[in-house]
Structure formats: C-alpha cells, structure tokens
Enzyme design. Structure first.
Site, short mmCIF file in Angstrom:
data_model
loop_
_atom_site.label_atom_id
_atom_site.label_comp_id
_atom_site.label_asym_id
_atom_site.label_seq_id
_atom_site.Cartn_x
_atom_site.Cartn_y
_atom_site.Cartn_z
N HIS A 24 0.84 -1.21 0.00
CA HIS A 24 0.00 0.00 0.00
C HIS A 24 0.87 1.26 0.00
O HIS A 24 0.68 2.17 -0.83
CB HIS A 24 -0.91 -0.01 1.23
CG HIS A 24 -1.80 1.19 1.35
ND1 HIS A 24 -3.15 1.14 1.11
CD2 HIS A 24 -1.54 2.48 1.69
CE1 HIS A 24 -3.67 2.34 1.29
NE2 HIS A 24 -2.71 3.17 1.65
N GLU A 25 1.83 1.32 0.92
CA GLU A 25 2.67 2.50 1.02
C GLU A 25 3.62 2.62 -0.17
O GLU A 25 3.85 3.72 -0.69
CB GLU A 25 3.46 2.49 2.33
CG GLU A 25 2.61 2.62 3.58
CD GLU A 25 1.80 3.91 3.59
OE1 GLU A 25 2.27 4.92 3.01
OE2 GLU A 25 0.70 3.92 4.16
N HIS A 28 1.98 4.19 -3.22
CA HIS A 28 1.95 5.66 -3.20
C HIS A 28 3.25 6.23 -3.76
O HIS A 28 3.26 7.11 -4.62
CB HIS A 28 1.76 6.17 -1.77
CG HIS A 28 0.39 5.96 -1.21
ND1 HIS A 28 -0.76 6.29 -1.89
CD2 HIS A 28 -0.01 5.47 0.00
CE1 HIS A 28 -1.82 6.01 -1.14
NE2 HIS A 28 -1.39 5.51 0.01
#
Length: 232
Positions: A24-25, A28
């Site tokens: 998820h991170e 980004h």
C-alpha cells in the site's frame, strides 16, 4: 467451527498484514515517482521492506490493543510515504492518483489472496499446505478489504479524502482540505461511537462476498474460516 491454534493464527495473519501495509505505502511512492516526485525513493521508502513502513504506535501498539477489545475491528496505520506535490506537473490531479494507488493496491492484493484461497480449496484434504494457504488467503482478503474501504472514506488525511480534494474545483478543494488537521480525531470519534463500523461494514461485506466467490467459497464457509482466525 474450525479449531485454529495460536501459531496457525499468527502464521496466517503475518504475511498478509505485512504485505498489505508494505505494498500500500510503496504504491503511493511508486505512482508519485511516475509523476515526477522522487522523494520516497531518495528517503529509502520505495521498498517492499516492511520495516521501512512500520509505525511503532499505529502498526503495532494500536492494532494490538484493539485485538484485545470485543467487536473484531482492528484499526491502525503505517508510516506515510513522503510525497512532495511541488514536483508534480498537475499537483492537484496527480496527488489524487497518488492517493488512489494505495486502495487500488489493496484491491489487487485481495484478488490475489482470493486466488490463493481458490488454489487451497482445490487441493486434496490430506495436503499439508491446504490449511495454511486457505487461512492466509482468507486473512489476506479480509485485511486488504478493510484497508481498501477504510482508506476510501472521503475524509482527509485518508486516501479517499485526498482523492476528493483532487476532484473538487480549487476553491472547494481548499476548503475541504482544511479538515485534514482534525481528520484523525474525527476518525477516532467515528470509531469509538460505532458510526465508522455502520458506514464501512455494508461495503466490507459486499466486497468480502465478491472475493469469497472468486475464491470459490460459499459466504458461510468464508465467514466460518474468518471467525476462527479472529476469535480469541
């Protein structure tokens, strides 16, 4: 009801949770780099090493305490990947895509774990790897669905709030973004009052039913395995 040992539960949750947070991170940071911002890469955060993304309070302490509370809801966060919007050609729109990358990655991971669970359901009962794969698949579907739905809530600083900011006309976007300093406290208040669960669970249950279908599992069977992995 399945009897699942503590070791099996830890083994089932460990990899899905670490991947859900890490990917998820990293998503980004990866999308930010595609749009011209290399801040995450320069700070060593464009990596799948989970230790680079773990927040001691949000990733360990808060979820651990919530596991001890009734209700089965776990709330937490990872260390945000640094993004400098000044490096974008179209800051408002590009930031919306960067924000959307996180929930999209959780959607793709939930589908991937559903396929893992589908493989497990097709294995013979005597196969030693059948249960571990099934447990990880169900855990992976659940944690990624929770993260996806939670982060899509239109509340800054969640990803959904940043997406809304990017879609709104500039004057309205500016006013909406002013909520961000209070967003965390609003989120905690919604959680403590039960409103967050009321808002989220219809969407969570719908996606869980969809992913259970991809996994080739009946909703009741999926819920039974999930309950076995979550009960204390």
């Amino acid at each position: 009801m399945l009897e699942v040992s503590l070791v099996q539960k830890i083994s089932a949750w460990l990899m899905p949770v670490l991947l859900a947070i890490t990917v998820h991170e990293t998503a980004h940071g990866w999308v930010a780099r595609r749009f011209g911002d290399k801040t995450a890469e320069m700070q060593g955060r464009l990596t799948l090493n989970p230790f680079k993304h773990i927040d001691p309070v949000g990733t360990i302490l808060v979820p651990g305490l919530m596991l001890l509370l009734p209700g089965g809801f776990v709330f937490g966060w990872a260390k945000p990947v640094p993004v400098d919007w000044r490096n974008f050609k179209r800051p408002k729109q590009d930031m919306a895509w960067v924000a959307a990358a996180g929930p999209i990655s959780n959607l793709l991971m939930a589908l991937a774990w559903a396929l893992v669970a589908r493989i497990a359901t097709g294995l013979p009962m005597e196969s030693w790897i059948k249960a571990p794969l099934l447990f990880m698949g169900v855990a992976g579907i659940f944690i990624n669905t929770i993260l996806m739905v939670l982060n899509l809530l239109p509340l800054p600083p969640l990803d959904g709030g940043r997406v809304v900011t990017g879609l709104l006309p500039s004057p309205y976007a500016y006013q909406f973004a002013r909520i961000q300093p209070f967003g965390f406290f609003i989120l905690v208040a919604l959680l403590m009052t039960g409103v967050l669960g009321i808002v989220m669970w219809p969407f969570v249950n719908s996606f869980l039913g969809l992913f259970a279908g991809v996994a080739g599992m009946q909703p009741g069977t999926f819920q039974s395995v999930l309950y076995s992995l979550m009960r204390s």
